[in-house]
Write an enzyme that holds these catalytic residues in place. Structure first.
Site, PDB file in Angstrom:
ATOM      1  N   HIS A 194       0.008 -12.042  19.884  1.00 43.80           N
ATOM      2  CA  HIS A 194       1.079 -12.622  18.936  1.00 43.80           C
ATOM      3  C   HIS A 194       2.174 -12.135  19.314  1.00 43.80           C
ATOM      4  O   HIS A 194       3.510 -12.627  18.718  1.00 43.80           O
ATOM      5  CB  HIS A 194       0.770 -12.328  17.464  1.00 43.80           C
ATOM      6  CG  HIS A 194      -0.728 -12.913  17.109  1.00 43.80           C
ATOM      7  ND1 HIS A 194      -1.014 -14.332  16.903  1.00 43.80           N
ATOM      8  CD2 HIS A 194      -1.720 -12.392  16.321  1.00 43.80           C
ATOM      9  CE1 HIS A 194      -2.300 -14.422  16.747  1.00 43.80           C
ATOM     10  NE2 HIS A 194      -2.743 -13.295  16.069  1.00 43.80           N
ATOM     11  N   CYS A 208       0.791  -1.446  -0.113  1.00 44.60           N
ATOM     12  CA  CYS A 208       0.069  -0.113  -0.100  1.00 44.60           C
ATOM     13  C   CYS A 208       0.881   1.259   0.039  1.00 44.60           C
ATOM     14  O   CYS A 208       0.382   2.368  -0.021  1.00 44.60           O
ATOM     15  CB  CYS A 208      -0.858   0.054   1.169  1.00 44.60           C
ATOM     16  SG  CYS A 208       0.167   0.044   2.544  1.00 44.60           S
TER      17      CYS A 208
HETATM   18  O1  TFG Z   1      -4.926 -13.460  10.627  1.00 48.33           O
HETATM   19  C1  TFG Z   1      -3.994 -12.683  10.727  1.00 48.33           C
HETATM   20  C2  TFG Z   1      -4.172 -11.811  12.195  1.00 48.33           C
HETATM   21  C3  TFG Z   1      -3.055 -11.265  12.544  1.00 48.33           C
HETATM   22  C4  TFG Z   1      -3.431 -10.848  14.136  1.00 48.33           C
HETATM   23  C5  TFG Z   1      -4.772 -11.220  14.231  1.00 48.33           C
HETATM   24  C6  TFG Z   1      -5.621 -11.198  15.717  1.00 48.33           C
HETATM   25  O2  TFG Z   1      -5.180 -12.448  16.313  1.00 48.33           O
HETATM   26  O3  TFG Z   1      -6.816 -11.167  15.389  1.00 48.33           O
HETATM   27  C7  TFG Z   1      -5.024 -10.000  16.759  1.00 48.33           C
HETATM   28  F1  TFG Z   1      -3.796 -10.207  16.967  1.00 48.33           F
HETATM   29  F2  TFG Z   1      -5.116  -8.932  15.948  1.00 48.33           F
HETATM   30  F3  TFG Z   1      -5.875 -10.113  17.919  1.00 48.33           F
HETATM   31  S1  TFG Z   1      -5.231 -12.405  13.180  1.00 48.33           S
HETATM   32  N1  TFG Z   1      -3.097 -12.400   9.689  1.00 48.33           N
HETATM   33  C8  TFG Z   1      -2.580 -11.311   9.696  1.00 48.33           C
HETATM   34  C9  TFG Z   1      -3.611 -10.707   8.654  1.00 48.33           C
HETATM   35  N2  TFG Z   1      -3.976 -11.310   7.445  1.00 48.33           N
HETATM   36  C10 TFG Z   1      -4.519 -11.314   6.410  1.00 48.33           C
HETATM   37  C11 TFG Z   1      -5.017 -10.015   5.805  1.00 48.33           C
HETATM   38  C12 TFG Z   1      -6.134  -9.829   5.392  1.00 48.33           C
HETATM   39  C13 TFG Z   1      -6.529  -8.525   5.104  1.00 48.33           C
HETATM   40  C14 TFG Z   1      -5.831  -7.542   4.647  1.00 48.33           C
HETATM   41  C15 TFG Z   1      -4.391  -7.648   5.328  1.00 48.33           C
HETATM   42  C16 TFG Z   1      -3.972  -9.215   5.940  1.00 48.33           C
HETATM   43  C17 TFG Z   1      -4.731 -12.564   5.815  1.00 48.33           C
HETATM   44  N3  TFG Z   1      -4.255 -13.535   6.712  1.00 48.33           N
HETATM   45  C18 TFG Z   1      -3.562 -12.839   7.597  1.00 48.33           C
HETATM   46  C19 TFG Z   1      -2.851 -13.345   8.872  1.00 48.33           C
HETATM   47 ZN    ZN Z   2      -1.093   0.974   4.379  1.00 48.34          ZN
END
Ligand code: TFG
Ligand code: ZN
Ligand code: ZN
Length: 411
Positions: free
Chosen positions: A159, A107
């Protein structure tokens, strides 16, 4: 009578400065799902419903570098606690400026990794405020100055590892609070329940060999194919901490909901928690297991009432000393509903019952298998789960019938 003595209140920690953390590109979802609008919406809902007015608003303050270093390395604190941190720790380390490289995001912004954006000006204060806000709620609840609490904070923390920011997380808010309750207040038994749909790899790692903190997580695991991939049922702790990590590693399909989460609480979580008899309960309170979160950020359908029931269950422990700390949750309407029902539970209002269909539904076979796997892994450490896991193959109503008066709604 004690003049002016009032029953301790429910503490609510929120500070608008935590809204400013984000990506220089300024985008919200879907580019950056963990954005300031999440907190803004939840806070607005708690104000509109009059719930915030029934709580004691606590000031958020920045966690000190020493407090951050209760679980994080000096280099990690130097990297993410901002100029103040960089100056102090960098001075010692001698290295100039940030010890870790930022990456350019698609981005146009900067980040720790593809998911975790970083703003030089706004991320360090927000991350320190999130940790400090929860720490104050936890200390004041442990001391009995507050009845319980809810920290409406971001960035999330579960995390974050001792020397690694990841998954939207910089400082492990809940781990810092738990560690300081032990080292500063001398608490011997602290329970962390993590019901964010993602496993708290950082929290698990920090306390893996520590018997003073029991970490219980319910998360989508999908045999390791769901972010972050850690948290199998066989990960039970090590050394002195063996048996003090409990992972309920759910399957990816079918979409799980209240029937499974209530079954997990009556068959594994509450029997172990009661045996441990914690002095305080900290909750890594993510709402991304709620409906409205399609994979990869969820895929389940837990109701707001179910989060309230789980909160009420935990309030039967530790003389009711329960502090929720927001982790994930991305669907704004779902987050607001869940936060509202959890605050109502903390205030002592009787929570609405989960949908009758969910109370009457027997947990999905794949989920029962996950609960039996957790019971098998934990049986050497918590023998009573050999019996209580039988409750996982009945619906909440049938199980409640087995033990009259146990359903909240019957009280
Ligand atoms: O699923 C996660 C999470 C990171 C942190 C997560 C949490 O456990 O919900 C916290 F820490 F925020 F509480 S969940 N990731 C990072 C973002 N992500 C994505 C994204 C989805 C949309 C835009 C950017 C990233 C797809 N798969 C992932 C893996
Ligand atoms: Zn950004
Ligand atoms: Zn999550």
């Amino acid at each position: 009578p004690l003049v002016g003595a009032r029953a301790p209140a429910t503490g609510l920690a929120y500070d608008a400065l935590m809204l400013k953390h984000g990506c220089a590109c300024g985008a919200h979802a879907p580019t950056h799902p963990e954005h300031g609008g999440r907190l803004q919406s939840v806070w607005a809902r708690l104000c509109e419903t009059g719930l915030a007015a029934r709580t004691e608003r606590t000031r958020a303050r920045k966690a000190t570098l020493e407090e951050l270093q209760a679980v994080h390395s000096e280099a990690h604190v130097a990297a993410w606690a901002g100029r103040a941190g960089a100056g102090a720790a960098a001075g010692k380390a001698g290295a100039e400026g940030r010890a870790v490289r930022l990456v350019r995001l698609a981005c146009g912004g900067l980040g720790v990794d593809a998911d975790t954006a970083f703003s030089d000006a706004h991320t360090p204060p927000a991350a320190r405020l999130a940790a400090g806000a929860l720490l104050d709620l936890a200390v004041r609840t442990a001391r009995g100055e507050l009845r319980n609490g809810f920290a409406i904070v971001r960035p999330p923390g579960h995390h974050a590892e001792p020397n690694q920011a990841m998954g939207f997380c910089f400082f492990n808010n809940v781990a810092i609070a738990a560690r300081i309750l032990h080292t500063r207040l001398g608490l011997q038994r602290i329970l962390i329940v993590d019901w964010d749909v993602h496993h708290g790899n950082g929290t698990q790692q920090i306390f893996y060999e520590d018997p003073h903190v029991l970490y219980i997580s319910l998360h989508r695991h999908d045999d390791g194919n769901f972010f972050p991939g850690t948290g199998a049922a066989t990960e039970c702790g090590a050394g002195a901490g063996l048996g003090y990590t409990v992972n309920i590693a759910w399957p990816g399909h079918p979409p799980l909901a209240d029937a499974e989460y209530l079954a997990a609480f009556r068959s594994i979580v509450m029997p172990i928690a009661k045996e441990y008899d914690p002095e305080i309960v900290l909750v890594s309170c993510g709402f991304d297991a709620a409906g409205g979160h399609p994979a990869p950020m969820g895929g389940y359908n837990v109701s707001a009432a179910c989060f309230a029931h789980m909160t009420r269950d935990l309030m039967t422990l530790a003389n009711g000393k329960v502090v929720l700390s927001l982790e994930g949750g991305y669907d704004l309407a779902a987050m607001c509903d869940c936060a509202q029902e959890c605050v109502r539970a903390l205030l002592g209002d009787r929570p609405a019952a989960p949908p009758l269909a969910e109370l009457a539904r027997v947990p999905a076979p794949h989920a029962q298998r996950a609960l039996r796997a957790a019971a098998a892994a934990q049986a050497p450490h918590w023998p009573q789960v050999k019996r209580s896991v039988a409750l996982a193959s009945a619906s909440a109503l049938e199980a409640g019938a087995a033990r009259p008066g146990c359903l909240q709604s019957e009280r």
